[in-house]
Structures are given as structure tokens and as C-alpha cells.
Design an enzyme around this catalytic site. Structure first.
Site, PDB file in Angstrom:
ATOM      1  N   GLY A 211       3.559  56.574  55.350  1.00 30.47           N
ATOM      2  CA  GLY A 211       4.505  55.806  54.298  1.00 30.47           C
ATOM      3  C   GLY A 211       3.605  54.549  53.780  1.00 30.47           C
ATOM      4  O   GLY A 211       2.335  54.974  53.273  1.00 30.47           O
ATOM      5  N   ASP A 238       0.129  58.951  42.992  1.00 32.08           N
ATOM      6  CA  ASP A 238       0.508  58.622  41.756  1.00 32.08           C
ATOM      7  C   ASP A 238       1.830  58.750  41.431  1.00 32.08           C
ATOM      8  O   ASP A 238       2.587  57.992  41.096  1.00 32.08           O
ATOM      9  CB  ASP A 238       0.016  59.803  40.710  1.00 32.08           C
ATOM     10  CG  ASP A 238      -1.525  59.798  40.487  1.00 32.08           C
ATOM     11  OD1 ASP A 238      -1.873  58.762  40.878  1.00 32.08           O
ATOM     12  OD2 ASP A 238      -2.188  61.073  40.367  1.00 32.08           O
ATOM     13  N   SER A 268       7.102  64.975  46.015  1.00 29.75           N
ATOM     14  CA  SER A 268       6.463  65.314  45.141  1.00 29.75           C
ATOM     15  C   SER A 268       5.298  66.430  45.778  1.00 29.75           C
ATOM     16  O   SER A 268       4.660  67.150  45.367  1.00 29.75           O
ATOM     17  CB  SER A 268       5.406  64.265  44.635  1.00 29.75           C
ATOM     18  OG  SER A 268       4.489  63.680  45.540  1.00 29.75           O
TER      19      SER A 268
HETATM   20  P1  ATP Z   1      -3.282  61.369  47.007  1.00 26.05           P
HETATM   21  O1  ATP Z   1      -4.521  61.028  46.662  1.00 26.05           O
HETATM   22  O2  ATP Z   1      -3.249  62.455  47.823  1.00 26.05           O
HETATM   23  O3  ATP Z   1      -2.358  61.470  45.759  1.00 26.05           O
HETATM   24  P2  ATP Z   1      -3.309  58.799  47.927  1.00 26.05           P
HETATM   25  O4  ATP Z   1      -4.555  58.845  48.868  1.00 26.05           O
HETATM   26  O5  ATP Z   1      -3.679  57.931  46.610  1.00 26.05           O
HETATM   27  O6  ATP Z   1      -2.727  60.257  47.535  1.00 26.05           O
HETATM   28  P3  ATP Z   1      -1.623  58.612  50.335  1.00 26.05           P
HETATM   29  O7  ATP Z   1      -1.500  57.202  50.921  1.00 26.05           O
HETATM   30  O8  ATP Z   1      -2.203  59.822  51.030  1.00 26.05           O
HETATM   31  O9  ATP Z   1      -2.177  57.733  48.843  1.00 26.05           O
HETATM   32  O10 ATP Z   1       0.084  58.912  49.555  1.00 26.05           O
HETATM   33  C1  ATP Z   1       0.681  58.193  48.903  1.00 26.05           C
HETATM   34  C2  ATP Z   1       2.277  58.284  49.402  1.00 26.05           C
HETATM   35  O11 ATP Z   1       2.455  59.655  49.305  1.00 26.05           O
HETATM   36  C3  ATP Z   1       2.522  57.706  50.893  1.00 26.05           C
HETATM   37  O12 ATP Z   1       2.680  56.273  50.816  1.00 26.05           O
HETATM   38  C4  ATP Z   1       3.678  58.510  51.164  1.00 26.05           C
HETATM   39  O13 ATP Z   1       4.808  57.822  50.596  1.00 26.05           O
HETATM   40  C5  ATP Z   1       3.399  59.776  50.352  1.00 26.05           C
HETATM   41  N1  ATP Z   1       2.814  60.709  51.037  1.00 26.05           N
HETATM   42  C6  ATP Z   1       1.878  61.376  51.064  1.00 26.05           C
HETATM   43  N2  ATP Z   1       1.452  62.372  52.110  1.00 26.05           N
HETATM   44  C7  ATP Z   1       2.825  62.594  52.626  1.00 26.05           C
HETATM   45  C8  ATP Z   1       3.189  63.464  53.450  1.00 26.05           C
HETATM   46  N3  ATP Z   1       2.393  64.318  54.300  1.00 26.05           N
HETATM   47  N4  ATP Z   1       4.551  63.305  53.896  1.00 26.05           N
HETATM   48  C9  ATP Z   1       5.275  62.462  53.474  1.00 26.05           C
HETATM   49  N5  ATP Z   1       5.015  61.511  52.359  1.00 26.05           N
HETATM   50  C10 ATP Z   1       3.771  61.640  52.145  1.00 26.05           C
HETATM   51  O1  RIB Z   2      -4.303  61.575  41.655  1.00 28.07           O
HETATM   52  C1  RIB Z   2      -4.559  62.855  41.130  1.00 28.07           C
HETATM   53  C2  RIB Z   2      -5.054  63.223  40.133  1.00 28.07           C
HETATM   54  O2  RIB Z   2      -6.416  63.138  40.210  1.00 28.07           O
HETATM   55  C3  RIB Z   2      -5.305  64.687  39.530  1.00 28.07           C
HETATM   56  O3  RIB Z   2      -4.193  65.050  38.627  1.00 28.07           O
HETATM   57  C4  RIB Z   2      -6.666  64.655  38.805  1.00 28.07           C
HETATM   58  O4  RIB Z   2      -6.460  64.642  37.382  1.00 28.07           O
HETATM   59  C5  RIB Z   2      -7.351  63.369  39.230  1.00 28.07           C
HETATM   60  O5  RIB Z   2      -7.425  62.569  37.970  1.00 28.07           O
END
Ligand code: ATP
Ligand code: RIB
Length: 292
Positions: A211, A238, A268
């Protein structure tokens, strides 16, 4: 209205059972070309949830540029601020394996998003309730946009991804900063708790499946993630940011907004592609009710 100033890419996604080691060749099992880019993804996340979203970005004068713009329009995003420039659109080379990813971004047209483009959308910024920024465009443009928003008095949500180029002196002009744990460490170089306590109700750290958390001035608020089955986590961050922005604009308090964003992001990751699983408002409501 929300204005997103950021990147738009075409994602070239390869799925494989195992990531190749250096010098090794492996077989993939899927290839697809899907729209992405942190700016466009966050814009689409907010728009799917009913947001009135305006996008400010640069695309190339190539086929990818046309389909990136078409996709934004199909998602009901105002593209008055989308500039077509000479050259190639931004692309992201994404390797997917077992729900994990490795990404190389080639910015292309995104590196031509300049302060002059921000001047062109000044009236639009003035009408916005929130401006969203990330760091996939030139840093001087981010700095310029921050100064403009501060002068106008429009709140800014900055998602510091990728964390390169972030400077601590940007903080006074940022209303909400939303790093993941790694980005937080890179930016503040201190313990997460210490950083959170410096920026109450402004620093929101995402914690993947766990979370997200922030400090409300008195207590550390940990907002649990939602249980889900992961297909592709690309774009989870995102979706979180687009949903958080829309929830804030709708007037939810911070805890409710973070919970809403967690629910949206959990939906997502259930589908392929950065934008493939981005939910509607109704789908998020259902997830919130299911796991309340
Ligand atoms: P990414 O680079 O993979 O898009 P990020 O590294 O910017 O993500 P994360 O903290 O991994 O950010 O994820 C963003 C949000 O997505 C989390 O705060 C959570 O709400 C949701 N999330 C990510 N992974 C999961 C999962 N495995 N199950 C449920 N929710 C998830
Ligand atoms: O956060 C995901 C995004 O990172 C992808 O869609 C890719 O285009 C990179 O910008």
C-alpha cells in the site's frame, strides 16, 4: 480540471520466462506495442476515473506519435497541449517476467518538452485544480513548471520517477510528493520515517503490495494495499498517482484518497500493459466495498 505535464511513450513489451543474463539469448513468449509513458499513464488513470484531464507533452512526427495522441483522445483527454515535434517519439523497452519488469526508456520527443510549451498552456494551468508532474521530461522544464504553478497558486503533485534530477529545493513548490521506497531513499538519503516526519501530509510513499504511507503531523498513517492477483505491475505507480490526484480533486481527505489510489492501483496490476488495467470509478468503488 487536472493538467498533466509529462512524458508519453510507446511501450515495446516482451514477455519471457526468464530475464537473459549478460551475453545470453532467451526465447520470449509475447510481444506487444502498447501506449505508455509516466505522464500519459497518469493522465489516463485520472481520466478513466472521470477526471477532466489536459495533457501537455511532446510526441514525434512518426507513427507512434499519431497513435499516442489517438489513444489520449480516445480516453477523453484534452490534447490541446500535445505538441508534435520533428523526430522519433519516446519509447520504453520493457522486459516482463513473472510479474516483474526491467525498463529502458529512450526519451525521443519527450526531451523536447521545453519551458516555452509550459508558457503556451498558462491559461490552462490557471484553470486547473491540480497539476501533475513526473521526471521523465527535461528537469529545467520541471523546474519551470513548478515555478509557474507556484506563482499562479495551483497545487502540484510530483511523482519523482525516475528519481534522477530531483533536487530538495523543489520541495517548497510541491504540494504532494509520491516516491516509492527506493526513490524516497535516493531523494532524501535518510530513514523513511525521518523523511515522512519532515513533510507531514505532503510526502506519500508507495510500498508496492503493502500500500502506501504518510505522516499526518501526529501519527504515521499506513494505508494497506488491496489483495490481488498480479499479471503485470507496469503502471501501478502511475495508476496510484492518477487516482490520488482525481481523489484529491474530488475533495477526499488524504487517508481516503490514498485508500482510493491503492484500490485503483491494485486493479491495474491485474491486466497486461501500463494502461490495460486502469479502472473506472465504479470498478474502484466495487474493490473498496469488496475489501472494506
Ligand atoms: P511501478 O514502477 O511498478 O509502476 P512503483 O514502484 O512506482 O510502481 P509501487 O510502490 O510498487 O510503485 O506501487 C504503487 C502502488 O500500486 C502501491 O502503493 C499499491 O497501491 C499498488 N500495488 C503495487 N503492487 C501491488 C500488488 N502486488 N498488489 C496490490 N497493489 C499493488
Ligand atoms: O511507469 C511505467 C512507464 O514507465 C511505462 O509505461 C514506460 O513507458 C515508462 O515510462
Amino acid at each position: 480540471m487536472i493538467t498533466v505535464i509529462g512524458s508519453a511513450n510507446m511501450d515495446l513489451v516482451v514477455g519471457t520466462e526468464n530475464f537473459p543474463n549478460q551475453g545470453e539469448t532467451v526465447l520470449g513468449n509475447v510481444f506487444d506495442t502498447v501506449p505508455g509513458g509516466k505522464g500519459a499513464n497518469q493522465a489516463i488513470a485520472a481520466a478513466r476515473l472521470g477526471g477532466d484531464v489536459h495533457m501537455v507533452c511532446c510526441v514525434g512526427n512518426d507513427l507512434f506519435g499519431t497513435s499516442i495522441t489517438d489513444n489520449l483522445q480516445k480516453n477523453a483527454i484534452d490534447c490541446t497541449g500535445v505538441a508534435q515535434v520533428e523526430g522519433a517519439s519516446g519509447i520504453a523497452n520493457i522486459l516482463l517476467s513473472e510479474g516483474d519488469n526491467r525498463i529502458i526508456v529512450v526519451p525521443g520527443a519527450n526531451s523536447l518538452l521545453l519551458p516555452s510549451h509550459i508558457d503556451e498552456v498558462e491559461e490552462q494551468i490557471k484553470k486547473s485544480k491540480l497539476v501533475i508532474l513526473q521526471l521523465e521530461i527535461p528537469i529545467p522544464t520541471v523546474v519551470y513548471a513548478l515555478a509557474k504553478c507556484q506563482a499562479i497558486g495551483v497545487p502540484v503533485l510530483l511523482n519523482p520517477a525516475p528519481a534522477r534530477g530531483f533536487e530538495l529545493d523543489m520541495m517548497p513548490s510541491i504540494t504532494y510528493l509520491t516516491p516509492n521506497e527506493t526513490e524516497c531513499e535516493q531523494i532524501f538519503g535518510m530513514d523513511m520515517v525521518e523523511a515522512l516526519e519532515k513533510y507531514p501530509n505532503r510526502l506519500i510513499i508507495t510500498l508496492g503490495s503493502e500500500g502506501a504511507r504518510y505522516f499526518d503531523g501526529e501519527r504515521h498513517v499506513i494505508v494497506d494495499g488491496f489483495k490481488t492477483t498480479v499479471v503485470d505491475t507496469t503502471g501501478a505507480g502511475d495508476t496510484f498517482n492518477g487516482a490520488l490526484a482525481q481523489a484529491i480533486v474530488l475533495g477526499m481527505d488524504l487517508e481516503k484518497a490514498v485508500r482510493f489510489a491503492n484500490a485503483a492501483a491494485s486493479l491495474s496490476v491485474e491486466k497486461f500493459g501500463a494502461q490495460g488495467g486502469m479502472p473506472t470509478f465504479k470498478e474502484v468503488q466495487e474493490r473498496l466495498e469488496e475489501q472494506s
